[in-house]
Write a protein that holds these residues in place. Structure first.
Motif, mmCIF file in Angstrom:
data_model
loop_
_atom_site.group_PDB
_atom_site.id
_atom_site.type_symbol
_atom_site.label_atom_id
_atom_site.label_comp_id
_atom_site.label_asym_id
_atom_site.label_seq_id
_atom_site.Cartn_x
_atom_site.Cartn_y
_atom_site.Cartn_z
ATOM 1 N N VAL A 70 85.732 102.200 124.651
ATOM 2 C CA VAL A 70 86.163 103.296 123.554
ATOM 3 C C VAL A 70 85.790 102.512 122.396
ATOM 4 C CG1 VAL A 70 88.351 104.563 123.380
ATOM 5 C CG2 VAL A 70 87.970 103.592 125.486
ATOM 6 N N PHE A 112 95.332 100.673 119.574
ATOM 7 C CA PHE A 112 93.942 101.198 118.998
ATOM 8 C C PHE A 112 94.157 102.967 119.824
ATOM 9 C CE2 PHE A 112 89.429 101.931 120.694
ATOM 10 C CZ PHE A 112 89.053 102.793 119.689
ATOM 11 N N ILE A 113 94.056 102.841 121.228
ATOM 12 C CA ILE A 113 94.098 104.114 121.894
ATOM 13 C C ILE A 113 95.515 104.851 121.796
ATOM 14 C CG2 ILE A 113 93.518 105.278 124.064
ATOM 15 C CD1 ILE A 113 91.629 102.992 124.696
ATOM 16 N N ASP A 168 106.293 99.328 122.536
ATOM 17 C CA ASP A 168 105.444 98.524 122.463
ATOM 18 C C ASP A 168 105.872 97.075 121.869
ATOM 19 O OD1 ASP A 168 102.876 97.041 120.998
ATOM 20 O OD2 ASP A 168 101.975 99.051 121.408
ATOM 21 N N ASP A 169 105.393 96.110 122.365
ATOM 22 C CA ASP A 169 105.686 94.591 121.886
ATOM 23 C C ASP A 169 105.160 94.324 120.561
ATOM 24 O OD1 ASP A 169 103.215 93.795 122.770
ATOM 25 O OD2 ASP A 169 104.143 92.359 124.123
ATOM 26 N N ASP A 219 109.064 94.649 125.220
ATOM 27 C CA ASP A 219 107.969 94.105 126.209
ATOM 28 C C ASP A 219 108.133 94.791 127.628
ATOM 29 O OD1 ASP A 219 106.658 92.652 128.458
ATOM 30 O OD2 ASP A 219 106.870 90.917 127.029
ATOM 31 N N ILE A 220 107.039 95.609 128.229
ATOM 32 C CA ILE A 220 107.172 96.173 129.271
ATOM 33 C C ILE A 220 107.716 95.527 130.633
ATOM 34 C CG2 ILE A 220 105.509 98.378 128.676
ATOM 35 C CD1 ILE A 220 103.426 96.495 130.402
ATOM 36 N N SER A 265 102.266 93.143 120.376
ATOM 37 C CA SER A 265 101.528 91.704 120.527
ATOM 38 C C SER A 265 100.018 91.835 119.845
ATOM 39 C CB SER A 265 101.471 91.425 121.980
ATOM 40 O OG SER A 265 100.959 92.216 122.728
ATOM 41 N N THR A 266 99.429 92.982 120.232
ATOM 42 C CA THR A 266 98.012 93.195 119.572
ATOM 43 C C THR A 266 98.069 94.530 118.578
ATOM 44 O OG1 THR A 266 97.309 94.352 121.727
ATOM 45 C CG2 THR A 266 96.833 91.897 121.578
ATOM 46 N N GLY A 267 98.867 95.344 118.986
ATOM 47 C CA GLY A 267 99.102 96.466 118.175
ATOM 48 C C GLY A 267 99.829 96.355 117.145
ATOM 49 N N TYR A 321 91.350 90.225 134.616
ATOM 50 C CA TYR A 321 91.728 91.707 134.072
ATOM 51 C C TYR A 321 91.243 92.753 134.957
ATOM 52 C CZ TYR A 321 91.144 95.540 130.712
ATOM 53 O OH TYR A 321 91.320 96.893 130.188
ATOM 54 N N LYS A 374 93.900 95.435 136.479
ATOM 55 C CA LYS A 374 93.771 96.654 136.593
ATOM 56 C C LYS A 374 93.530 97.329 137.816
ATOM 57 C CE LYS A 374 94.260 97.722 131.919
ATOM 58 N NZ LYS A 374 95.512 98.667 131.543
ATOM 59 N N LEU A 378 99.693 102.691 128.516
ATOM 60 C CA LEU A 378 98.568 102.111 127.973
ATOM 61 C C LEU A 378 98.644 100.619 127.581
ATOM 62 C CD1 LEU A 378 98.382 105.131 127.032
ATOM 63 C CD2 LEU A 378 96.184 104.488 125.918
HETATM 64 N N1 LIG Z 1 89.467 99.761 124.234
HETATM 65 C C1 LIG Z 1 88.749 100.110 125.602
HETATM 66 O O1 LIG Z 1 87.399 100.101 125.218
HETATM 67 C C2 LIG Z 1 89.361 100.280 126.829
HETATM 68 C C3 LIG Z 1 88.583 100.169 127.859
HETATM 69 C C4 LIG Z 1 89.254 100.205 129.242
HETATM 70 C C5 LIG Z 1 90.549 100.349 129.362
HETATM 71 N N2 LIG Z 1 91.197 100.135 128.223
HETATM 72 C C6 LIG Z 1 92.868 100.160 128.419
HETATM 73 O O2 LIG Z 1 93.423 101.008 127.453
HETATM 74 C C7 LIG Z 1 94.695 100.434 127.155
HETATM 75 C C8 LIG Z 1 94.730 100.507 125.611
HETATM 76 O O3 LIG Z 1 93.763 99.609 125.040
HETATM 77 P P1 LIG Z 1 93.340 99.349 123.444
HETATM 78 O O4 LIG Z 1 91.763 99.337 123.293
HETATM 79 O O5 LIG Z 1 94.164 100.342 122.698
HETATM 80 O O6 LIG Z 1 94.045 97.843 123.111
HETATM 81 P P2 LIG Z 1 95.244 97.681 122.286
HETATM 82 O O7 LIG Z 1 95.446 96.115 122.527
HETATM 83 O O8 LIG Z 1 95.069 97.982 120.887
HETATM 84 O O9 LIG Z 1 96.663 98.422 122.885
HETATM 85 C C9 LIG Z 1 97.356 97.446 123.736
HETATM 86 C C10 LIG Z 1 98.752 97.654 123.393
HETATM 87 O O10 LIG Z 1 99.812 97.172 124.137
HETATM 88 C C11 LIG Z 1 100.676 96.520 123.665
HETATM 89 N N3 LIG Z 1 101.216 95.261 124.365
HETATM 90 C C12 LIG Z 1 100.442 94.531 125.067
HETATM 91 N N4 LIG Z 1 101.298 93.856 125.762
HETATM 92 C C13 LIG Z 1 102.675 94.586 125.996
HETATM 93 C C14 LIG Z 1 103.854 94.181 126.594
HETATM 94 N N5 LIG Z 1 103.794 93.207 127.345
HETATM 95 N N6 LIG Z 1 104.721 94.995 126.311
HETATM 96 C C15 LIG Z 1 104.553 95.869 125.466
HETATM 97 N N7 LIG Z 1 103.419 96.425 124.651
HETATM 98 C C16 LIG Z 1 102.576 95.467 124.940
HETATM 99 C C17 LIG Z 1 99.863 95.673 122.314
HETATM 100 O O11 LIG Z 1 100.829 95.456 121.293
HETATM 101 C C18 LIG Z 1 99.145 97.003 121.817
HETATM 102 O O12 LIG Z 1 99.542 97.771 121.082
HETATM 103 C C19 LIG Z 1 94.789 99.169 127.825
HETATM 104 O O13 LIG Z 1 95.653 99.141 128.990
HETATM 105 C C20 LIG Z 1 93.348 98.871 128.071
HETATM 106 O O14 LIG Z 1 93.213 97.852 129.167
HETATM 107 C C21 LIG Z 1 90.805 99.939 126.832
#
Ligand SMILES: NC(=O)c1ccc[n+]([C@@H]2O[C@H](COP(=O)([O-])OP(=O)(O)OC[C@H]3O[C@@H](n4cnc5c(N)ncnc54)[C@H](O)[C@@H]3O)[C@@H](O)[C@H]2O)c1
Length: 314
Positions: free
Chosen positions: A182, A11-12, A31-32, A60-61, A34-36, A152, A156, A81
């Motif tokens: 966010v 998302f971000i 990006d793996d 995978d990171i 997994s959720t993206g 979590y 972090k 991220l």
């Molecule tokens: N959305 C919020 O409100 C919020 C608030 C605080 C912090 N964050 C942080 O911001 C970042 C982005 O969050 P988001 O809301 O976009 O979430 P998101 O789940 O949409 O994005 C996370 C991305 O990381 C990828 N990912 C997960 N595990 C992975 C791995 N092992 N290897 C490679 N890629 C991997 C997922 O496929 C996804 O595309 C995260 O680090 C989250 O902790 C988000």
């Protein structure tokens, strides 16, 4: 500038990728999925057909190949991220959470060291870092005691500790952005942080919106474009910095629902169900430090942000 964005299909992350490409930077996404999803990178891929420099690596990171990839691509800045970003998953699977958020982050720092990146910009969590604050303590600033209440939050926070240590030990520069809640287009309504995405989808579908507990719990809702602006600024400003990225304004879930219903033009009443155990009561983040060191301020009004969310849902 060449940037590597971990979690760039999320998302971000994908919104950040769009902005970096629009500014003419070359971008590697790791990006793996997994959720993206690749769907989040649709506009980035269109930009790539028009000359923007984008490479997407499904990886995978935690995998050691990340280090080789970073050396090969030689990014100036790594935006980290990628994460296991769901508090409830972290409670159910704390070992998995630590594998992705602690070991994964360590692998990213090793990659940054190996390719001599000038900086790592890290997505920290302002919503979990400070634990539960009293209403009169809001908005909390970065000097507030750090007392995460979930695996979590701890994983972090561990990322922050590693960043500070790598700066001392390896002179690796960093900025950590402690993000509020966010919201914006592309947010997954199935994720636990996505109350706005959930309400928006339900309002559009004419389905009832559920509020847990009395709805007086507060959050700091910050629009994704504003957050991405903070990431971009952090790529070239700030040193050894942790900065809150929020509006500073606590908004209760009841207020949020009322605003969303008004903006959408619905008079449906929300459905109240019992509170979820362990849910944070109050949160709002003082963005003063980000203003001072990054020249950042949130500029999107909640009404404008919500309109963008409603427009993005088909
Ligand atoms: N959305 C919020 O409100 C919020 C608030 C605080 C912090 N964050 C942080 O911001 C970042 C982005 O969050 P988001 O809301 O976009 O979430 P998101 O789940 O949409 O994005 C996370 C991305 O990381 C990828 N990912 C997960 N595990 C992975 C791995 N092992 N290897 C490679 N890629 C991997 C997922 O496929 C996804 O595309 C995260 O680090 C989250 O902790 C988000």
């Amino acid at each position: 500038m060449r940037a590597l964005v971990t979690g760039g299909a999320g998302f971000i992350g994908s919104t950040l990728v769009d902005r970096l490409l629009a500014e003419g930077h070359a971008v590697d996404v790791v990006d793996d999925l997994s959720t993206g999803s690749l769907a989040n990178l649709a506009s980035a891929r269109i930009a790539a057909t028009q000359g923007a420099e984008l490479s997407v690596h499904q990886l995978d990171i935690r995998h050691p190949e990340l280090v080789e990839l970073a050396v090969r691509r030689s990014p100036d800045v790594i935006y980290h991220l990628a994460a296991q970003a769901d508090v409830r998953v972290s409670v159910a699977r704390p070992v998995f959470d630590a594998e992705v958020n602690v070991i994964g982050t360590l692998q990213v720092l090793e990659a940054a060291r190996a390719c001599s990146a000038s900086k790592v910009v890290f997505a920290a969590s302002g919503g979990t870092l400070y634990g539960d604050a009293d209403l009169e303590e809001l908005p909390v600033d970065e000097r507030h005691e750090r007392r995460p209440l979930s695996p979590y939050g701890v994983s972090k926070l561990t990322g922050l500790n590693y960043l500070a240590m790598y700066r001392e030990l390896h002179q690796l520069e960093y900025v950590a952005l402690a993000l509020g809640n966010v919201y914006g287009p592309r947010q997954d309504p199935h994720g636990e942080a996505g109350v706005i995405a959930i309400f928006a989808g339900n309002l559009k579908a004419g389905a009832p919106c559920t509020i847990y507990g009395d709805g007086c719990q507060t959050r700091d809702f910050v629009f994704v474009d504003d957050v991405v602006d903070a990431f971009v600024r952090a790529g070239s400003r700030g040193s050894g910095l942790i900065a809150n990225i929020g509006t500073g304004v606590p908004v209760s879930v009841n207020e949020l629902y009322a605003t969303m219903a008004r903006v959408y033009g619905s008079d449906a009443a929300p459905r109240h169900v019992p509170a979820r155990p362990g849910e944070l009561r109050n949160n709002a983040l003082d963005p003063g430090r980000a203003s001072l060191y990054l020249g950042w301020q949130p500029w999107t009004s909640m009404e404008d942000g919500l309109r963008a969310v409603f427009t993005s849902i088909s």
